[in-house]
Design a protein around this motif. Sequence first.
Motif, PDB file in Angstrom:
ATOM      1  N   THR A   6       0.851  -1.187   0.000  1.00  0.00           N
ATOM      2  CA  THR A   6       0.000   0.000   0.000  1.00  0.00           C
ATOM      3  C   THR A   6       0.881   1.229   0.000  1.00  0.00           C
ATOM      4  OG1 THR A   6      -1.806  -1.090   1.200  1.00  0.00           O
ATOM      5  CG2 THR A   6      -1.726   1.316   1.295  1.00  0.00           C
ATOM      6  N   ILE A   7       0.570   2.191  -0.864  1.00  0.00           N
ATOM      7  CA  ILE A   7       1.291   3.466  -0.844  1.00  0.00           C
ATOM      8  C   ILE A   7       0.283   4.590  -0.601  1.00  0.00           C
ATOM      9  CG2 ILE A   7       3.135   2.624  -2.330  1.00  0.00           C
ATOM     10  CD1 ILE A   7       0.839   5.165  -3.795  1.00  0.00           C
ATOM     11  N   VAL A   8       0.790   5.729  -0.174  1.00  0.00           N
ATOM     12  CA  VAL A   8      -0.041   6.890   0.135  1.00  0.00           C
ATOM     13  C   VAL A   8       0.336   8.029  -0.793  1.00  0.00           C
ATOM     14  CG1 VAL A   8      -0.690   8.579   1.895  1.00  0.00           C
ATOM     15  CG2 VAL A   8      -0.229   6.201   2.557  1.00  0.00           C
ATOM     16  N   THR A   9      -0.684   8.709  -1.325  1.00  0.00           N
ATOM     17  CA  THR A   9      -0.451   9.895  -2.138  1.00  0.00           C
ATOM     18  C   THR A   9      -1.458  10.969  -1.727  1.00  0.00           C
ATOM     19  OG1 THR A   9      -0.059  10.684  -4.399  1.00  0.00           O
ATOM     20  CG2 THR A   9      -1.962   9.245  -4.064  1.00  0.00           C
ATOM     21  N   THR A  10      -1.452  12.072  -2.450  1.00  0.00           N
ATOM     22  CA  THR A  10      -2.341  13.181  -2.126  1.00  0.00           C
ATOM     23  C   THR A  10      -3.361  13.381  -3.244  1.00  0.00           C
ATOM     24  OG1 THR A  10      -0.897  14.776  -3.210  1.00  0.00           O
ATOM     25  CG2 THR A  10      -0.520  14.381  -0.852  1.00  0.00           C
ATOM     26  N   ALA A  11      -4.249  14.324  -3.026  1.00  0.00           N
ATOM     27  CA  ALA A  11      -5.147  14.748  -4.091  1.00  0.00           C
ATOM     28  C   ALA A  11      -4.326  15.419  -5.192  1.00  0.00           C
ATOM     29  CB  ALA A  11      -6.190  15.712  -3.537  1.00  0.00           C
ATOM     30  N   GLY A  12      -4.984  15.730  -6.302  1.00  0.00           N
ATOM     31  CA  GLY A  12      -4.277  16.257  -7.475  1.00  0.00           C
ATOM     32  C   GLY A  12      -3.490  17.514  -7.212  1.00  0.00           C
ATOM     33  N   ARG A  13      -4.052  18.402  -6.412  1.00  0.00           N
ATOM     34  CA  ARG A  13      -3.365  19.653  -6.079  1.00  0.00           C
ATOM     35  C   ARG A  13      -3.211  19.736  -4.557  1.00  0.00           C
ATOM     36  NH1 ARG A  13      -6.190  24.150 -10.104  1.00  0.00           N
ATOM     37  NH2 ARG A  13      -5.584  23.140 -12.075  1.00  0.00           N
ATOM     38  N   PRO A  14      -2.183  19.117  -4.026  1.00  0.00           N
ATOM     39  CA  PRO A  14      -2.050  19.032  -2.567  1.00  0.00           C
ATOM     40  C   PRO A  14      -1.730  20.373  -1.931  1.00  0.00           C
ATOM     41  CG  PRO A  14      -0.089  18.182  -3.643  1.00  0.00           C
ATOM     42  CD  PRO A  14      -1.094  18.434  -4.726  1.00  0.00           C
ATOM     43  N   ASP A  15      -2.297  20.572  -0.729  1.00  0.00           N
ATOM     44  CA  ASP A  15      -1.933  21.731   0.081  1.00  0.00           C
ATOM     45  C   ASP A  15      -1.270  21.206   1.354  1.00  0.00           C
ATOM     46  OD1 ASP A  15      -4.006  20.657   1.531  1.00  0.00           O
ATOM     47  OD2 ASP A  15      -5.384  22.328   1.199  1.00  0.00           O
ATOM     48  N   ASP A  16      -0.985  22.103   2.278  1.00  0.00           N
ATOM     49  CA  ASP A  16      -0.295  21.706   3.504  1.00  0.00           C
ATOM     50  C   ASP A  16      -1.123  20.712   4.319  1.00  0.00           C
ATOM     51  OD1 ASP A  16       1.812  23.329   2.835  1.00  0.00           O
ATOM     52  OD2 ASP A  16       1.196  24.993   4.128  1.00  0.00           O
ATOM     53  N   VAL A  17      -2.451  20.890   4.291  1.00  0.00           N
ATOM     54  CA  VAL A  17      -3.323  20.005   5.062  1.00  0.00           C
ATOM     55  C   VAL A  17      -3.262  18.580   4.521  1.00  0.00           C
ATOM     56  CG1 VAL A  17      -5.706  19.504   5.711  1.00  0.00           C
ATOM     57  CG2 VAL A  17      -4.874  21.861   5.760  1.00  0.00           C
ATOM     58  N   SER A  18      -3.390  18.444   3.207  1.00  0.00           N
ATOM     59  CA  SER A  18      -3.369  17.103   2.626  1.00  0.00           C
ATOM     60  C   SER A  18      -1.987  16.459   2.756  1.00  0.00           C
ATOM     61  CB  SER A  18      -3.823  17.126   1.164  1.00  0.00           C
ATOM     62  OG  SER A  18      -3.048  18.006   0.407  1.00  0.00           O
ATOM     63  N   MET A  19      -0.929  17.254   2.722  1.00  0.00           N
ATOM     64  CA  MET A  19       0.412  16.697   2.916  1.00  0.00           C
ATOM     65  C   MET A  19       0.565  16.173   4.346  1.00  0.00           C
ATOM     66  SD  MET A  19       2.121  16.709   0.113  1.00  0.00           S
ATOM     67  CE  MET A  19       3.773  16.418   0.734  1.00  0.00           C
ATOM     68  N   ALA A  20       0.016  16.921   5.308  1.00  0.00           N
ATOM     69  CA  ALA A  20       0.076  16.478   6.701  1.00  0.00           C
ATOM     70  C   ALA A  20      -0.746  15.208   6.900  1.00  0.00           C
ATOM     71  CB  ALA A  20      -0.418  17.589   7.624  1.00  0.00           C
ATOM     72  N   LEU A  21      -1.907  15.142   6.254  1.00  0.00           N
ATOM     73  CA  LEU A  21      -2.742  13.948   6.352  1.00  0.00           C
ATOM     74  C   LEU A  21      -2.058  12.746   5.701  1.00  0.00           C
ATOM     75  CD1 LEU A  21      -6.266  15.465   5.601  1.00  0.00           C
ATOM     76  CD2 LEU A  21      -5.455  14.561   7.782  1.00  0.00           C
ATOM     77  N   ALA A  22      -1.367  12.992   4.610  1.00  0.00           N
ATOM     78  CA  ALA A  22      -0.637  11.910   3.957  1.00  0.00           C
ATOM     79  C   ALA A  22       0.472  11.387   4.860  1.00  0.00           C
ATOM     80  CB  ALA A  22      -0.054  12.400   2.632  1.00  0.00           C
ATOM     81  N   ALA A  23       1.178  12.282   5.525  1.00  0.00           N
ATOM     82  CA  ALA A  23       2.237  11.870   6.446  1.00  0.00           C
ATOM     83  C   ALA A  23       1.660  11.050   7.596  1.00  0.00           C
ATOM     84  CB  ALA A  23       2.979  13.098   6.979  1.00  0.00           C
ATOM     85  N   PHE A  24       0.488  11.456   8.074  1.00  0.00           N
ATOM     86  CA  PHE A  24      -0.186  10.722   9.152  1.00  0.00           C
ATOM     87  C   PHE A  24      -0.554   9.313   8.688  1.00  0.00           C
ATOM     88  CE2 PHE A  24      -4.306   9.452  10.999  1.00  0.00           C
ATOM     89  CZ  PHE A  24      -3.930   9.314  12.337  1.00  0.00           C
ATOM     90  N   ASN A  37       2.402  14.048  -8.674  1.00  0.00           N
ATOM     91  CA  ASN A  37       3.041  14.430  -9.942  1.00  0.00           C
ATOM     92  C   ASN A  37       2.075  14.379 -11.128  1.00  0.00           C
ATOM     93  OD1 ASN A  37       5.444  14.850  -8.605  1.00  0.00           O
ATOM     94  ND2 ASN A  37       6.283  12.822  -9.095  1.00  0.00           N
ATOM     95  N   LYS A  38       0.887  14.865 -10.911  1.00  0.00           N
ATOM     96  CA  LYS A  38      -0.134  15.007 -11.957  1.00  0.00           C
ATOM     97  C   LYS A  38      -0.601  13.677 -12.557  1.00  0.00           C
ATOM     98  CE  LYS A  38       1.401  19.652 -13.312  1.00  0.00           C
ATOM     99  NZ  LYS A  38       1.841  20.524 -14.419  1.00  0.00           N
ATOM    100  N   ARG A  39      -0.287  12.575 -11.912  1.00  0.00           N
ATOM    101  CA  ARG A  39      -0.727  11.270 -12.407  1.00  0.00           C
ATOM    102  C   ARG A  39      -2.091  10.906 -11.818  1.00  0.00           C
ATOM    103  NH1 ARG A  39       4.123   7.705 -10.367  1.00  0.00           N
ATOM    104  NH2 ARG A  39       3.904   9.265  -8.711  1.00  0.00           N
ATOM    105  N   SER A  40      -2.830  10.113 -12.546  1.00  0.00           N
ATOM    106  CA  SER A  40      -4.082   9.593 -11.999  1.00  0.00           C
ATOM    107  C   SER A  40      -3.762   8.533 -10.954  1.00  0.00           C
ATOM    108  CB  SER A  40      -4.936   8.972 -13.108  1.00  0.00           C
ATOM    109  OG  SER A  40      -4.330   7.778 -13.588  1.00  0.00           O
ATOM    110  N   VAL A  41      -4.723   8.320 -10.049  1.00  0.00           N
ATOM    111  CA  VAL A  41      -4.531   7.284  -9.030  1.00  0.00           C
ATOM    112  C   VAL A  41      -4.368   5.923  -9.703  1.00  0.00           C
ATOM    113  CG1 VAL A  41      -5.607   6.110  -7.084  1.00  0.00           C
ATOM    114  CG2 VAL A  41      -5.815   8.585  -7.311  1.00  0.00           C
TER     115      VAL A  41
END
Length: 262
Positions: A6-24, A37-41
């Motif tokens: 399993t890997i974790v990524t962010t939404a298409g245009r990540p902000d600080d909140v989504s980056m923090a959630l991804a780290a969590f 990097n602009k790729r689809s899931v």
Amino acid sequence: MRELKTIVTTAGRPDDVSMALAAFACQELGAAFEPRNKRSVRKISQELQAHVIVAGKNRFEYYAYGAQEPFFFHPNSAAFRLKRVARGEAEPFLEAAQLQLGDSVLDCTLGLAADAMLAAYTVGEAGRVVGLEANPNVAFIVRQGMQAYDTSELPLTACMRHIEIIQSEAVRYLKTLPDNAFDVVYMDPMFEKVIEEANNFQALRLAGEHVTLTDEWVYEAKRVAKKRVVLKAHFRSEWFATYGFQQHERITAKFHYGVLEV
């Protein structure tokens, strides 16, 4: 066949909140982070041969490998079922379980937790509801979803917060418990038969663990239950007769509940 990572990524245009959630999510699941990097899931999943958790701004989503649609937490049928119960209307699950204030309930197959929420409402703050989920990604999505779901609907919110979620396969967890540890043990191996109309469960069906009822599971459930074991299964299921459950028949329903008094 090797187990997929399993890997974790962010939404298409990540902000600080989504980056923090991804780290969590990475920390909680022991998973690696993969920049979007602009790729689809779907492309990320195919490239890495992996399941994908997406940390969005409002929720986590889980794309099991090969799934077209994500699994995410939502109250599903629990909201309107709780409203019916609050009005004093009959609820088949509660009629089968016969829960009382202060009872303890072990839900062996949590899923989206609709039945567990009804149980939490009925047993109240003095009671206890524990939900088991075998798949760690599904357990994570449901646990985080119930903690963060934005709703002003009471008692729905209180019921969500009252459920303890444990990531474990049912039989493995049951074996760790002493006799009569819970008043009621509930089992819903939802994958025995597929109901065509149940489109809202399709994402869960792909994401979750496919389980079947076994002699060992029933034995351990009976040992752990102080009052009764409740089974939900397709109305034509042989499980009711095979394991001695009293089947509660409902003319228009494709799923019935069965009860074993212990």
